[in-house]
Write a protein that holds these residues in place. Sequence first.
Motif, PDB file in Angstrom:
ATOM      1  N   UNK A 102       0.787  -1.222   0.000  1.00 34.50           N
ATOM      2  CA  UNK A 102       0.000   0.000   0.000  1.00 34.50           C
ATOM      3  C   UNK A 102       0.820   1.273   0.000  1.00 34.50           C
ATOM      4  N   UNK A 103       2.157   1.147   0.081  1.00 35.38           N
ATOM      5  CA  UNK A 103       3.009   2.325   0.093  1.00 35.38           C
ATOM      6  C   UNK A 103       3.429   2.699  -1.333  1.00 35.38           C
ATOM      7  N   UNK A 104       3.758   3.953  -1.523  1.00 33.64           N
ATOM      8  CA  UNK A 104       4.198   4.417  -2.832  1.00 33.64           C
ATOM      9  C   UNK A 104       5.476   3.692  -3.249  1.00 33.64           C
ATOM     10  N   UNK A 105       5.559   3.301  -4.499  1.00 41.12           N
ATOM     11  CA  UNK A 105       6.708   2.616  -5.096  1.00 41.12           C
ATOM     12  C   UNK A 105       6.874   1.168  -4.631  1.00 41.12           C
ATOM     13  N   UNK A 106       5.905   0.648  -3.893  1.00 37.03           N
ATOM     14  CA  UNK A 106       6.021  -0.734  -3.422  1.00 37.03           C
ATOM     15  C   UNK A 106       6.062  -1.717  -4.584  1.00 37.03           C
ATOM     16  N   UNK A 107       5.348  -1.412  -5.652  1.00 39.88           N
ATOM     17  CA  UNK A 107       5.261  -2.345  -6.777  1.00 39.88           C
ATOM     18  C   UNK A 107       6.578  -2.506  -7.523  1.00 39.88           C
ATOM     19  N   UNK A 108       7.485  -1.540  -7.401  1.00 39.93           N
ATOM     20  CA  UNK A 108       8.732  -1.606  -8.159  1.00 39.93           C
ATOM     21  C   UNK A 108       9.958  -1.875  -7.287  1.00 39.93           C
ATOM     22  N   UNK A 109       9.760  -2.154  -5.996  1.00 35.69           N
ATOM     23  CA  UNK A 109      10.889  -2.356  -5.089  1.00 35.69           C
ATOM     24  C   UNK A 109      11.484  -3.750  -5.172  1.00 35.69           C
ATOM     25  N   UNK A 110      10.717  -4.729  -5.675  1.00 36.00           N
ATOM     26  CA  UNK A 110      11.239  -6.082  -5.814  1.00 36.00           C
ATOM     27  C   UNK A 110      11.062  -6.904  -4.549  1.00 36.00           C
ATOM     28  N   UNK A 111      11.963  -7.873  -4.335  1.00 34.78           N
ATOM     29  CA  UNK A 111      11.897  -8.757  -3.171  1.00 34.78           C
ATOM     30  C   UNK A 111      13.281  -8.879  -2.544  1.00 34.78           C
ATOM     31  N   UNK A 112      13.297  -9.269  -1.266  1.00 38.21           N
ATOM     32  CA  UNK A 112      14.545  -9.482  -0.537  1.00 38.21           C
ATOM     33  C   UNK A 112      14.408 -10.777   0.259  1.00 38.21           C
ATOM     34  N   UNK A 113      15.381 -11.685   0.139  1.00 36.46           N
ATOM     35  CA  UNK A 113      15.314 -12.984   0.799  1.00 36.46           C
ATOM     36  C   UNK A 113      16.615 -13.253   1.536  1.00 36.46           C
ATOM     37  N   UNK A 114      16.490 -13.809   2.740  1.00 31.82           N
ATOM     38  CA  UNK A 114      17.653 -14.100   3.575  1.00 31.82           C
ATOM     39  C   UNK A 114      17.672 -15.587   3.916  1.00 31.82           C
TER      40      UNK A 114
END
Length: 510
Positions: free
Chosen positions: A157-169
């Motif tokens: 729901x935040x701005x630019x969330x759709x283009x930030x991608x993913x992060x996995x650890x």
Amino acid sequence: MSDPISRLDQFRADTPGAPMKSAAEVRQRGDQIRRRQRALVTAGAVALAAVVAGPIIFLSAGFGERAIEPQPAPAPTPSQTPSTVAPSPSASTPVSDLTRANLPAEDDMVAEDPYPQWVQAQTYDGEGKGDYNECLPALADSDALATFRRDFTPQAGQEYADSAGTLKAVVAEFGSADEAEKARTKLSAAASSCAAVDGTEVAGSLPVEGGVVTGGDINVVTYLPEDDSTNARWEVATAVVAVEDRLVVLTRRRGVQDYVSPTTLQTSAVNAAYRLVGSSPPPATASSSASSSASSSASAPAAILSDAHLVVAGSLPGLPMEGESSAVWQQVAPQPTPTLYCQGAWLSSLKAAESVSREFRLENGGSQIGKVNVTVLEFAEKENADAAFETVHGWLDTCPASMDDAKLFTARPVESIAIGTTPEIDRAAQTLAEYAGDCGGEGCDATWYDHQTVAQLGTRLVLVTHAEAGGPCPPTTACPPEEASDYTDWDRRVAQTVEATVDRAFQDLP
């Protein structure tokens, strides 16, 4: 479209600030329980050797390594009975006490401006379902004793969330520090080449240093998706970090237009290393873009370029449309498209010292009808800027981008243009490319009419795209255009975009 070029070799992840405890103190505090059993076994073995063989001199290999060959025990006398006690299983079979608590938390993961904060999406025992990194082999193939995984996504729901991608650890524990280092070397090599994926290009790398880190680095590769018609690319940034006999792997995956220096992933990896030994990251490495920027600026020269060199939406001309005078340009998050449609390589290949970028889109009734992309590049020397201008001029002349030739044709050759700005520019060139629009998989005559411009003043270049949707006719006042006057308004809009952009980019130059 962001293409920040930083002096990577000057960056360090260990941020100045509150003094850190030494790595030995953190490991002793955070991993005391896990080490206790192994310390007792080692101490017992040393004591036994001292009783049997007498005094031992440890040579340059150091305590804890095989400095000299162990002396054999004396043969038993006739009155002695050889021991038949079996060795303890714990002495020969390492047991892991790695848990989910050793995974990084949300606050450890640094979100780049302007993207939203990372939040936990899923946590797994083991390496989880599906590949967490398309470039890497499974950690199980490296004989890890235990693994855990946590996936992060941008706050919904935040701005630019759709283009930030993913992060996995993913965290893992091995039988020894040597085994962990061998696994780290193997995984880093796989991340740097990404041989498992066709068409990958090496984009860049960074070291991971500081805190409790034993060794680590970040490697970035990019590759085209299956549908390469938009010249978009996937970026995979992989951090592989060892802390004694444990390992953490961070994978950031997203669509990009150009190489993005993974400095925030560098700080995230240091934070994750502290969690790996059961400790909390000190405040100096807290997860914020500001802290990452502060540590970078501590050793790097002050930046010349900033957002102040980028045009704003209010300076762009409106596009006349049926039923209303104009729509409103909106700045958007960095898009997985090139600055210039005819761009023949990553902008990082131009070797600029700095760059800043911005993109805008114009919509009418849910349909995209306008695109403006801007990148400003600053070079260390004028001859570097001269060479970069010639490279971009060649791109505009031949349009070598990786696209379907059936969808592209250039309306006219590249030509020199004048731009009425102060200060006066050194030179500029422009071309018009036409290519098919997206009709949702159905046939149509939608076409993009894309003016692409490069301008130079001294050590600085500015690249500008001004594209308008049309079809079957260009965005002229008559369809089909018959008089030169039919092009007047369209030419004026393009000129206004270019002049506003160049004026802003060169405002601080004499």
